[in-house]
Write a protein that holds these residues in place. Structure first.
Motif, PDB file in Angstrom:
ATOM      1  N   PRO A 250      13.106   7.655   8.816  1.00 39.57           N
ATOM      2  CA  PRO A 250      14.203   8.105   8.905  1.00 39.57           C
ATOM      3  C   PRO A 250      15.036   6.977   7.834  1.00 39.57           C
ATOM      4  CG  PRO A 250      13.772   8.972  10.320  1.00 39.57           C
ATOM      5  CD  PRO A 250      12.136   7.952  10.350  1.00 39.57           C
ATOM      6  N   VAL A 251      14.429   5.212   8.032  1.00 36.11           N
ATOM      7  CA  VAL A 251      14.940   4.093   7.604  1.00 36.11           C
ATOM      8  C   VAL A 251      14.618   4.726   5.482  1.00 36.11           C
ATOM      9  CG1 VAL A 251      14.912   1.944   7.320  1.00 36.11           C
ATOM     10  CG2 VAL A 251      14.487   3.010   9.657  1.00 36.11           C
ATOM     11  N   THR A 252      13.529   4.723   5.487  1.00 35.20           N
ATOM     12  CA  THR A 252      13.233   4.775   3.913  1.00 35.20           C
ATOM     13  C   THR A 252      13.725   6.147   2.940  1.00 35.20           C
ATOM     14  OG1 THR A 252      11.434   4.076   4.431  1.00 35.20           O
ATOM     15  CG2 THR A 252      11.117   5.001   2.406  1.00 35.20           C
ATOM     16  N   GLN A 253      13.819   6.717   4.178  1.00 36.61           N
ATOM     17  CA  GLN A 253      15.172   8.469   3.646  1.00 36.61           C
ATOM     18  C   GLN A 253      16.364   7.707   3.420  1.00 36.61           C
ATOM     19  OE1 GLN A 253      14.561  11.722   6.416  1.00 36.61           O
ATOM     20  NE2 GLN A 253      12.934  12.074   6.167  1.00 36.61           N
ATOM     21  N   LEU A 254      17.101   6.830   4.066  1.00 32.71           N
ATOM     22  CA  LEU A 254      18.380   6.438   3.708  1.00 32.71           C
ATOM     23  C   LEU A 254      18.574   4.918   3.165  1.00 32.71           C
ATOM     24  CD1 LEU A 254      21.580   6.771   4.638  1.00 32.71           C
ATOM     25  CD2 LEU A 254      20.808   4.927   6.788  1.00 32.71           C
ATOM     26  N   PHE A 255      17.975   4.319   3.213  1.00 33.40           N
ATOM     27  CA  PHE A 255      17.762   2.714   2.802  1.00 33.40           C
ATOM     28  C   PHE A 255      16.801   2.416   1.515  1.00 33.40           C
ATOM     29  CE2 PHE A 255      19.817   1.600   6.431  1.00 33.40           C
ATOM     30  CZ  PHE A 255      20.684   0.863   6.688  1.00 33.40           C
ATOM     31  N   GLY A 256      16.034   3.431   1.249  1.00 36.45           N
ATOM     32  CA  GLY A 256      14.838   3.335  -0.096  1.00 36.45           C
ATOM     33  C   GLY A 256      13.668   2.753   0.152  1.00 36.45           C
ATOM     34  N   GLN A 257      13.074   2.657  -0.616  1.00 36.35           N
ATOM     35  CA  GLN A 257      11.953   2.051  -0.767  1.00 36.35           C
ATOM     36  C   GLN A 257      10.890   1.955  -2.520  1.00 36.35           C
ATOM     37  OE1 GLN A 257       9.839  -0.748  -0.257  1.00 36.35           O
ATOM     38  NE2 GLN A 257       9.662  -0.494   1.800  1.00 36.35           N
ATOM     39  N   THR A 258      10.745   0.614  -2.402  1.00 36.82           N
ATOM     40  CA  THR A 258      10.496   1.434  -3.961  1.00 36.82           C
ATOM     41  C   THR A 258       9.930   2.177  -4.660  1.00 36.82           C
ATOM     42  OG1 THR A 258       8.528  -0.082  -4.326  1.00 36.82           O
ATOM     43  CG2 THR A 258       9.887  -1.216  -4.087  1.00 36.82           C
TER      44      THR A 258
ATOM     45  N   GLY B 184       0.263  -1.142  -0.114  1.00 31.64           N
ATOM     46  CA  GLY B 184       0.153  -0.197   0.259  1.00 31.64           C
ATOM     47  C   GLY B 184       0.719   1.411  -0.389  1.00 31.64           C
ATOM     48  N   ARG B 185       2.192   1.002   0.659  1.00 26.41           N
ATOM     49  CA  ARG B 185       2.637   2.352   0.179  1.00 26.41           C
ATOM     50  C   ARG B 185       3.106   3.011  -1.049  1.00 26.41           C
ATOM     51  NH1 ARG B 185       4.185   5.297   4.389  1.00 26.41           N
ATOM     52  NH2 ARG B 185       5.996   5.570   3.751  1.00 26.41           N
ATOM     53  N   ASP B 186       3.433   2.027  -2.075  1.00 22.61           N
ATOM     54  CA  ASP B 186       3.484   2.872  -3.008  1.00 22.61           C
ATOM     55  C   ASP B 186       2.284   3.099  -3.487  1.00 22.61           C
ATOM     56  OD1 ASP B 186       5.892   1.047  -2.818  1.00 22.61           O
ATOM     57  OD2 ASP B 186       5.425  -0.091  -4.673  1.00 22.61           O
ATOM     58  N   ASP B 187       0.850   2.447  -3.707  1.00 21.01           N
ATOM     59  CA  ASP B 187      -0.200   3.313  -3.989  1.00 21.01           C
ATOM     60  C   ASP B 187      -0.207   4.710  -3.194  1.00 21.01           C
ATOM     61  OD1 ASP B 187      -0.498   1.981  -6.138  1.00 21.01           O
ATOM     62  OD2 ASP B 187      -2.144   1.018  -4.212  1.00 21.01           O
ATOM     63  N   GLU B 188       0.818   4.790  -2.437  1.00 24.89           N
ATOM     64  CA  GLU B 188      -0.079   6.152  -1.396  1.00 24.89           C
ATOM     65  C   GLU B 188       1.207   7.498  -1.887  1.00 24.89           C
ATOM     66  OE1 GLU B 188       0.423   4.920   2.743  1.00 24.89           O
ATOM     67  OE2 GLU B 188       0.851   7.154   3.386  1.00 24.89           O
ATOM     68  N   MET B 189       2.457   6.787  -2.109  1.00 25.71           N
ATOM     69  CA  MET B 189       2.815   7.211  -2.965  1.00 25.71           C
ATOM     70  C   MET B 189       3.062   8.161  -3.872  1.00 25.71           C
ATOM     71  SD  MET B 189       5.234   9.208  -0.208  1.00 25.71           S
ATOM     72  CE  MET B 189       5.487   8.739   1.382  1.00 25.71           C
ATOM     73  N   LYS B 190       2.076   7.144  -5.192  1.00 27.50           N
ATOM     74  CA  LYS B 190       1.827   6.750  -6.862  1.00 27.50           C
ATOM     75  C   LYS B 190       1.359   8.936  -6.567  1.00 27.50           C
ATOM     76  CE  LYS B 190       0.236   4.983 -10.030  1.00 27.50           C
ATOM     77  NZ  LYS B 190      -1.545   4.212 -10.119  1.00 27.50           N
ATOM     78  N   ASP B 191       2.370   9.075  -7.659  1.00 22.66           N
ATOM     79  CA  ASP B 191       2.283  10.604  -8.595  1.00 22.66           C
ATOM     80  C   ASP B 191       2.050  11.798  -7.446  1.00 22.66           C
ATOM     81  OD1 ASP B 191       1.167   9.225 -11.149  1.00 22.66           O
ATOM     82  OD2 ASP B 191      -0.977   9.261  -9.858  1.00 22.66           O
ATOM     83  N   LYS B 192       3.095  11.846  -6.344  1.00 24.44           N
ATOM     84  CA  LYS B 192       3.855  12.440  -5.503  1.00 24.44           C
ATOM     85  C   LYS B 192       4.884  13.128  -6.215  1.00 24.44           C
ATOM     86  CE  LYS B 192       0.711  11.484  -2.197  1.00 24.44           C
ATOM     87  NZ  LYS B 192      -0.050  10.883  -1.663  1.00 24.44           N
ATOM     88  N   PRO B 193       5.504  14.552  -5.565  1.00 22.84           N
ATOM     89  CA  PRO B 193       6.557  15.174  -6.511  1.00 22.84           C
ATOM     90  C   PRO B 193       7.409  13.776  -5.167  1.00 22.84           C
ATOM     91  CG  PRO B 193       5.285  16.743  -5.100  1.00 22.84           C
ATOM     92  CD  PRO B 193       4.324  15.069  -5.126  1.00 22.84           C
ATOM     93  N   GLY B 194       8.938  14.420  -5.308  1.00 15.12           N
ATOM     94  CA  GLY B 194      10.067  13.604  -5.166  1.00 15.12           C
ATOM     95  C   GLY B 194      10.281  14.127  -3.850  1.00 15.12           C
ATOM     96  N   ASP B 195      10.056  15.607  -3.570  1.00 19.18           N
ATOM     97  CA  ASP B 195      10.835  15.533  -2.665  1.00 19.18           C
ATOM     98  C   ASP B 195       8.841  15.452  -1.032  1.00 19.18           C
ATOM     99  OD1 ASP B 195       8.655  17.935  -2.993  1.00 19.18           O
ATOM    100  OD2 ASP B 195       9.002  19.126  -2.556  1.00 19.18           O
TER     101      ASP B 195
END
Length: 292
Positions: A106-114, A87-98
């Motif tokens: 913080p973990v995702t900020q450092l290590f990334g996510q799909t 569900g995280r991908d759908d939540e962030m879909k079409d949102k700007p990078g910043d």
């Protein structure tokens, strides 16, 4: 967050085994009956097949440990989601990078996510030339969980690196200073044996030492930094005594031996996580207020 290159860091170090190390290769060892049941993973390097530590294996244990450390220090209100949560991908879909960056934990900020590229990369670690590399087969017998006795003829023999030294590298792009300090904590845990590599760690495998570390930092901004370490944000700056930059023509570069100095950076991780949580909520609320 990656359109403008502001800083980079590369950490070179050796991982020296302090016990047997097992990183499994393919499940099927092949048709040769003389091969062990579990072979240490191999890859071609400099014209020959050698055992190696995949960058994904190193990154995986670092991420797992980072989650533990951040969960311990983060405010109670901060949520560190399961990286496999749907569900995280759908939540962030079409949102700007910043937004994706600042609204993430913080973990995702450092290590990334799909949905978000990470700032940290781990290269494959190959054996250091002219250093001993000893492989061996160890014999294990499966134990019946009910009886506590051996399970029939369930003998298996993993191939392990008994002694070896691998040249590893971690790089960070557009890093925040707290991320560099957290990386120092993770390397210290790896060196102290609180963090183990590979499989069969409950059998005592995976203990490594961090040796011969060197940190290389680059700052791509116009004005030279003077004995300070500058993060991606303009107000993210900490003094570092003895950190002297040289002009490379297109960037400023400084190198320091060891990784322990990262632990002394004047950054309070708990306070930083509190600040990141406030920023996360501000960004999310601003998005809602603007009809997002």
């Amino acid at each position: 967050m990656f359109k403008n290159l502001r800083n980079e860091a590369r950490i070179f170090f050796w991982l020296h085994t302090a016990g047997p190390l097992l990183i499994k290769g393919p499940d099927q060892p092949g048709l040769d009956p003389l091969l062990p049941d579990m072979r240490f993973i191999r890859a071609w390097h400099n014209g020959r097949e050698v055992p190696y530590i995949p960058g994904s294996s190193l990154k995986g244990v670092l991420r797992s440990r980072a989650e533990q450390v951040i969960r311990a220090l983060a405010p109670d209100r901060m949520v560190i989601p399961d990286p496999f949560q749907r569900g995280r991908d759908d939540e962030m879909k079409d949102k700007p990078g910043d937004y994706r960056y600042y609204a993430s934990d913080p973990v995702t900020q450092l290590f990334g996510q799909t949905y978000l590229a990470g700032r940290l990369r781990c290269a494959d670690a190959f054996p250091v030339e002219d250093r001993p590399l000893v492989l061996n087969e160890r014999n294990h017998v499966a134990i019946n969980r009910i009886t506590g006795a051996t399970q029939g003829k369930a003998l298996f023999n993993p191939e392990v690196v008994e002694e070896g030294t691998f040249a590893a590298e971690i790089s960070l792009t557009n890093f925040a200073v707290w991320q560099l300090k957290l990386l120092g904590v993770l390397l210290q845990d790896l060196d102290d044996g609180f963090l183990l590599l590979g499989g069969s760690t409950t059998r005592g495998y995976g203990r490594v030492r961090v040796e011969n570390a060197q940190v290389l930092v680059r700052d791509y901004r116009r004005h030279p930094p003077a004995e300070v370490l500058r993060g991606y944000e303009h107000d993210d700056t900490v003094p570092v005594a003895g950190c002297r930059y040289t002009n490379k023509g297109y960037c400023w570069e400084a190198a320091r031996e060891g990784f322990e100095w990262l632990l002394t950076l004047n950054v309070d991780l708990a306070e930083t996580l509190e600040r990141l949580h406030r920023k996360q909520r501000e960004v999310q609320q601003k998005w809602v207020n603007h009809g997002g």
